[in-house]
Enzyme design. Structure first.
Site, PDB file in Angstrom:
ATOM      1  N   GLU A   1      17.078   9.039   9.578  1.00 19.67           N
ATOM      2  CA  GLU A   1      17.385  10.231   8.793  1.00 19.67           C
ATOM      3  C   GLU A   1      16.812  11.514   9.395  1.00 19.67           C
ATOM      4  O   GLU A   1      15.838  11.494  10.141  1.00 19.67           O
ATOM      5  CB  GLU A   1      16.870  10.034   7.367  1.00 19.67           C
ATOM      6  CG  GLU A   1      17.632   8.912   6.679  1.00 19.67           C
ATOM      7  CD  GLU A   1      17.208   8.668   5.234  1.00 19.67           C
ATOM      8  OE1 GLU A   1      18.107   8.426   4.414  1.00 19.67           O
ATOM      9  OE2 GLU A   1      16.011   8.712   4.924  1.00 19.67           O
TER      10      GLU A   1
ATOM     11  N   CYS B   1      13.450  18.615  10.074  1.00 19.41           N
ATOM     12  CA  CYS B   1      12.521  17.505  10.184  1.00 19.41           C
ATOM     13  C   CYS B   1      13.248  16.348  10.867  1.00 19.41           C
ATOM     14  O   CYS B   1      14.208  15.812  10.311  1.00 19.41           O
ATOM     15  CB  CYS B   1      12.068  17.122   8.776  1.00 19.41           C
ATOM     16  SG  CYS B   1      10.968  15.719   8.720  1.00 19.41           S
TER      17      CYS B   1
ATOM     18  N   CYS C   1       9.088   2.330  11.448  1.00 17.04           N
ATOM     19  CA  CYS C   1       7.748   2.682  11.925  1.00 17.04           C
ATOM     20  C   CYS C   1       6.883   1.432  11.877  1.00 17.04           C
ATOM     21  O   CYS C   1       7.031   0.612  10.972  1.00 17.04           O
ATOM     22  CB  CYS C   1       7.139   3.768  11.044  1.00 17.04           C
ATOM     23  SG  CYS C   1       5.573   4.414  11.679  1.00 17.04           S
TER      24      CYS C   1
ATOM     25  N   CYS D   1       1.454   2.505   6.981  1.00 16.97           N
ATOM     26  CA  CYS D   1       0.671   3.294   6.019  1.00 16.97           C
ATOM     27  C   CYS D   1       1.133   2.878   4.614  1.00 16.97           C
ATOM     28  O   CYS D   1       2.335   2.797   4.346  1.00 16.97           O
ATOM     29  CB  CYS D   1       0.889   4.786   6.238  1.00 16.97           C
ATOM     30  SG  CYS D   1       0.330   5.314   7.875  1.00 16.97           S
TER      31      CYS D   1
ATOM     32  N   CYS E   1       3.836   4.971   2.367  1.00 19.51           N
ATOM     33  CA  CYS E   1       5.011   5.561   3.031  1.00 19.51           C
ATOM     34  C   CYS E   1       6.215   4.618   2.959  1.00 19.51           C
ATOM     35  O   CYS E   1       6.111   3.438   3.299  1.00 19.51           O
ATOM     36  CB  CYS E   1       4.680   5.882   4.484  1.00 19.51           C
ATOM     37  SG  CYS E   1       6.061   6.618   5.374  1.00 19.51           S
TER      38      CYS E   1
ATOM     39  N   GLU F   1       6.513   7.186  14.215  1.00 20.96           N
ATOM     40  CA  GLU F   1       5.262   7.763  14.716  1.00 20.96           C
ATOM     41  C   GLU F   1       5.561   8.329  16.107  1.00 20.96           C
ATOM     42  O   GLU F   1       5.722   7.570  17.072  1.00 20.96           O
ATOM     43  CB  GLU F   1       4.175   6.671  14.774  1.00 20.96           C
ATOM     44  CG  GLU F   1       2.945   7.033  15.574  1.00 20.96           C
ATOM     45  CD  GLU F   1       2.323   8.371  15.192  1.00 20.96           C
ATOM     46  OE1 GLU F   1       2.036   8.590  14.010  1.00 20.96           O
ATOM     47  OE2 GLU F   1       2.116   9.207  16.092  1.00 20.96           O
TER      48      GLU F   1
ATOM     49  N   LEU G   1      -4.313  12.791   7.724  1.00 22.29           N
ATOM     50  CA  LEU G   1      -5.698  12.345   7.494  1.00 22.29           C
ATOM     51  C   LEU G   1      -5.787  11.508   6.206  1.00 22.29           C
ATOM     52  O   LEU G   1      -6.233  10.362   6.241  1.00 22.29           O
ATOM     53  CB  LEU G   1      -6.617  13.564   7.447  1.00 22.29           C
ATOM     54  CG  LEU G   1      -8.110  13.293   7.522  1.00 22.29           C
ATOM     55  CD1 LEU G   1      -8.492  12.548   8.795  1.00 22.29           C
ATOM     56  CD2 LEU G   1      -8.901  14.592   7.428  1.00 22.29           C
TER      57      LEU G   1
ATOM     58  N   CYS H   1       8.804  14.119   1.901  1.00 19.04           N
ATOM     59  CA  CYS H   1       7.884  13.435   2.826  1.00 19.04           C
ATOM     60  C   CYS H   1       7.675  11.996   2.382  1.00 19.04           C
ATOM     61  O   CYS H   1       7.390  11.737   1.220  1.00 19.04           O
ATOM     62  CB  CYS H   1       6.519  14.083   2.828  1.00 19.04           C
ATOM     63  SG  CYS H   1       6.526  15.798   3.247  1.00 19.04           S
TER      64      CYS H   1
END
Ligand code: SAH
Length: 373
Positions: free
Chosen positions: A97, A110, A117, A121, A124, A174, A228, A347
């Protein structure tokens, strides 16, 4: 796709030096590469036949050996807030996307760097789908090329003026795990003969691949954003598992090194706001202690939920309090306005269509393999 098409060189994958070499192999002068780039990137032309200041023979040669091919659009959606999302084809079964976020003073595109990925995480949506493959340089540059063209076409049709002024590598994937393809793509974004974006308008966001941050510092000077999400290693290990390999202190050293090398202004630290997990005033103060006195900005991202997640978003007052704790300690902090939520374009909501190679190989979790219509 015809077999011949796959053998042609996609010029969207070649930064200027590589394009010059390619042109030389076809017997052309180096300045032909700049002419080609001018047609491709300044004028959005993808057909060699239309590149009228190139000699006819050269155009014929190009048409036989090369192509300008952006990813194919599978579908597109428009949010009530004007955010756009495109589902793009990676191959017959898989998709990734791209999102465009219009704002009064800029238009941010974006782009994705991988199909899925591998970093896992816990908050996500992309991670849930697993990893399939890296996108090529041409597929990354092709996203920008396509968006610029699509938005221009719409502008002509509807009169709403929308330009890509900023590009962020914050879509699926990533980017630093796809270093080899990402760096040439960045070069084309920055090149005067390419998209000619200023280095401050191109942002690479990473979950913290420390050795690659050092490597990136030698190769390019785009703006750096770092996910972070936690002020201490124990919590970050849980949220961003790569932290077990590269803990916070090591990551921050790499960030400051990047700024020194690149004469950059600041690193943006992304911090997703998860209710009851990482959003207490004490955690804000701990975060401030990490960043105080350094050229850092914190971007607080209200968590965007997706099906199956165990997290919820911190409330607005909690997020504001967290920001105030940072500001009071001299750490710049902003709250990211959530955009495109109604079309799952916010996001961490990008899910595309990924066949997880890692789980296919392991034979586990196969039920979770996402092949949606
Ligand atoms: N892999 C890169 C690029 C992804 S950028 C990276 O980790 O930085 C997307 C940003 O959105 C990252 O900061 C990511 O941590 C954050 N994010 C991921 N899932 C999210 C979610 N569900 N809600 C809000 N932000 C999320």
């Amino acid at each position: 796709m015809t077999p011949a098409a796959t053998q042609r060189t996609n010029l969207l994958g070649l930064p200027r030096a590589a394009l010059e070499t390619f042109v030389a192999q076809l017997g052309g002068q180096p300045f032909r590469a700049r002419q080609l780039m001018n047609w491709m990137y300044k004028r959005g032309v993808g057909s060699f036949a239309d590149m009228t200041d190139l000699a006819r023979d050269f155009r014929t040669l190009l048409a036989a050996q090369a192509e300008v091919r952006a990813p194919q659009i599978i579908s597109q959606q428009r949010s009530v807030d004007g955010t756009r999302k495109w589902l793009l084809r990676a191959d017959a079964a898989q998709a990734f996307e791209m999102v465009f976020i219009p704002e009064p003073d800029r238009g941010t595109l974006c782009i994705s760097s991988q199909v899925g990925c591998a970093l896992d995480c816990s908050f996500c949506a992309t991670a849930q789908q697993g990893f399939n493959r890296n996108l090529s340089t041409a597929e990354m540059v092709g996203q920008v090329w396509l968006a610029v063209r699509e938005l221009e076409r719409e502008e002509q049709q509807r009169g709403d003026e929308r330009h890509v002024s900023n590009v962020v590598l914050m879509g699926m994937g990533e980017p630093l795990a796809n270093f080899r393809n990402v760096v040439p793509a960045l070069r084309i974004l920055l090149d005067d003969f390419g998209f000619d974006l200023s280095r401050r308008r191109v942002t690479l966001s990473t979950s913290g691949l420390v050795p690659q941050i050092y490597k990136l510092a030698r190769e390019t000077n785009v703006a750096l954003a770092v996910s972070l999400h936690a002020p201490d290693d124990a919590l970050r290990n849980e949220l961003v598992p790569i932290n077990r390999k590269h803990p916070i202190a090591e990551l921050l050293r790499a960030c400051w090194h990047y700024l020194d090398e690149q004469n950059g202004r600041s690193v943006t630290f992304e911090y997703v706001m998860l209710a009851g997990v990482n959003d207490s005033p004490a955690q804000a103060r701990a975060l401030a202690r990490l960043l105080q006195g350094h050229p850092a900005k914190v971007n607080l991202i209200p968590f965007n939920p997706f099906p199956g997640t165990r997290y919820t978003r911190s409330s607005a007052p909690v997020i504001q309090r967290f920001r105030d704790e940072l500001l009071q300690r001299g750490v710049l902090a902003t709250i990211r306005r959530t955009r495109g939520e109604d079309i799952d374009a916010a996001c961490g909501q990008l899910a595309g269509r990924v066949i997880d190679r890692t789980t296919v190989r392991l034979g586990s979790k196969l039920i979770g393999v996402a092949v949606q219509p």
